[in-house]
Design an enzyme around this catalytic site. Structure first.
Site, PDB file in Angstrom:
ATOM      1  N   ALA A  47       0.798  -1.234   0.000  1.00  0.00           N
ATOM      2  CA  ALA A  47       0.000   0.000   0.000  1.00  0.00           C
ATOM      3  C   ALA A  47       0.834   1.290   0.000  1.00  0.00           C
ATOM      4  O   ALA A  47       0.635   2.157  -0.863  1.00  0.00           O
ATOM      5  CB  ALA A  47      -0.971  -0.027   1.178  1.00  0.00           C
ATOM      6  N   ASP A 231      -3.952  -2.697   3.859  1.00  0.00           N
ATOM      7  CA  ASP A 231      -4.175  -1.978   2.594  1.00  0.00           C
ATOM      8  C   ASP A 231      -5.212  -0.884   2.747  1.00  0.00           C
ATOM      9  O   ASP A 231      -5.217   0.090   2.004  1.00  0.00           O
ATOM     10  CB  ASP A 231      -4.590  -2.954   1.493  1.00  0.00           C
ATOM     11  CG  ASP A 231      -3.366  -3.688   0.983  1.00  0.00           C
ATOM     12  OD1 ASP A 231      -2.948  -4.655   1.634  1.00  0.00           O
ATOM     13  OD2 ASP A 231      -2.794  -3.240  -0.034  1.00  0.00           O
TER      14      ASP A 231
HETATM   15  O1  MRU Z   1      -1.071  -7.678  -3.285  1.00  0.00           O
HETATM   16  P1  MRU Z   1       0.010  -6.969  -2.528  1.00  0.00           P
HETATM   17  O2  MRU Z   1       1.313  -7.688  -2.534  1.00  0.00           O
HETATM   18  O3  MRU Z   1       0.136  -5.520  -2.958  1.00  0.00           O
HETATM   19  O4  MRU Z   1      -0.517  -6.953  -1.027  1.00  0.00           O
HETATM   20  C1  MRU Z   1       0.208  -6.234  -0.059  1.00  0.00           C
HETATM   21  C2  MRU Z   1      -0.287  -6.406   1.323  1.00  0.00           C
HETATM   22  O5  MRU Z   1      -1.287  -7.027   1.572  1.00  0.00           O
HETATM   23  C3  MRU Z   1       0.489  -5.722   2.405  1.00  0.00           C
HETATM   24  O6  MRU Z   1       0.359  -6.414   3.599  1.00  0.00           O
HETATM   25  C4  MRU Z   1      -0.070  -4.299   2.601  1.00  0.00           C
HETATM   26  O7  MRU Z   1      -0.089  -3.587   1.384  1.00  0.00           O
HETATM   27  C5  MRU Z   1       0.722  -3.528   3.580  1.00  0.00           C
HETATM   28  S1  MRU Z   1       2.326  -3.225   2.964  1.00  0.00           S
HETATM   29  C6  MRU Z   1       3.245  -2.345   3.982  1.00  0.00           C
END
Ligand code: MRU
Length: 328
Positions: A47, A231
């Site tokens: 995110a 997210d």
């Molecule tokens: O699909 P992704 O790899 O973008 O998912 C990311 C996550 O679920 C993370 O845990 C979230 O973005 C927090 S990152 C600091």
């Protein structure tokens, strides 16, 4: 420590996360079409990193507008960028923030705003690491901690250090990490490919587990705390994060282990009342039926592939941000 994403020579430079851990390849991106493709295929993901990438993407769109593109083309680029991935609120929020500056003050001011967003995320990661490590020691009552985590929440998902993994890194630097237990994170293996890569680089002790082992390991007392990123956090504290987070939260509640969400303030979405209202991204079934070009299921198999789940606020022991600790 390297930055996994930055603005270099009038372009976005980022580590191609689809190639890790096999090879470390930097991508240079100087237009919005390529950036949207990189976001969609997860070359850049997580995110806060999506927020920073989106912010610089608006600068690319504003520059294209300055060299001949129409205002309509700029607005189209902004709309496409903010919708490239729907669940991580940071992307839309940061795109909107920089687009507003670009419209009112022009492209140089937009670049300044994007740099500000990058620097805010850097500072937030350091603060979350410190606040989170203090809280983990307080909640577990241990000076040497075993921490379970999911997906990748390190520097790759932010700009440096990360969110949940920043807490693990800070514990490690303080000599207070006995072991990290990242789970693989099917289907795209962010835990296995990216988090182990980052844990290796920090020299932390860890053991990788398959996703479905998480709740069982918690029930057997294998971890003292679960640390996850987010997210999008709704107004009532319900939290969207990588698919599998909800199972870990249920397992943690069953085992009496604290379940801590670590996210910058920028991941709160006050306009979304609760988890039911969060749009969850469903990705192609082909990510589940095969991997790296090889089929792993029967010919003709169909799949359902939610990329995120929602952990209800009631299962969350605490939310650590860069400025506060919330105990839902
Ligand atoms: O699909 P992704 O790899 O973008 O998912 C990311 C996550 O679920 C993370 O845990 C979230 O973005 C927090 S990152 C600091």
């Amino acid at each position: 420590m390297m930055r996994t994403l930055d603005w270099v020579d009038d372009a976005i430079e980022l580590v191609d996360q689809t190639r890790l851990p096999w090879e470390e390849v930097m991508l240079t991106i100087d237009n919005v079409t390529e950036l949207v493709a990189a976001i969609t295929r997860l070359s850049v993901r997580g995110a806060p990193a999506l927020g920073v990438a989106g912010a610089y993407g608006v600068v690319l769109a504003a520059r294209a507008c300055g060299s001949g593109d129409t205002v309509e083309a700029f607005e189209d680029s902004v709309a496409t960028l903010r919708a490239a991935r729907p669940t991580a609120v940071n992307l839309a929020v940061m795109v909107d923030r920089v687009a507003e500056v670009a419209r009112s003050k022009g492209q140089e001011a937009a670049l300044e705003e994007a740099h500000r967003i990058r620097d805010e995320e850097l500072a937030a990661s350091i603060a979350m690491g410190d606040v989170g490590a203090d809280l983990v020691v307080e909640l577990t009552g241990r000076t040497s901690v075993r921490a379970m985590t999911i997906c990748n929440t390190g520097g790759l998902a932010t700009v440096e250090r990360g969110t949940a993994l920043a807490v693990i890194q800070t514990l490690h630097e303080r000599g207070a990490l006995l072991e990290a237990i990242p789970v693989e994170t099917r289907p795209l293996l962010q835990g296995s490919r990216l988090t182990t890569w980052e844990l290796e680089r920090m020299g932390a002790r860890y053991r990788l587990a398959v996703d479905s082992a998480g709740p069982f390991l918690l029930s057997r007392g294998a971890a003292d705390v679960v640390l996850v990123g987010a997210d999008r956090i709704a107004r009532n504290g319900d939290t969207a994060n990588k698919i599998g987070s909800f199972s870990l939260a249920l397992g943690a509640r069953h085992a009496g282990v604290p379940f801590i969400v670590v996210a910058p303030e920028s991941t709160f979405d006050a306009s979304t009342p609760d988890g039911q209202s969060i749009e969850v991204e469903y990705r192609s079934g082909s990510e589940v039926t095969g991997f790296a070009g090889a089929r792993t299921s029967a010919d003709g198999a169909e799949a359902v592939n939610p990329a995120f789940d929602i952990t209800p606020a009631g299962l969350i022991t605490a939310i650590v941000t860069d400025t506060r600790v919330i105990r839902p």
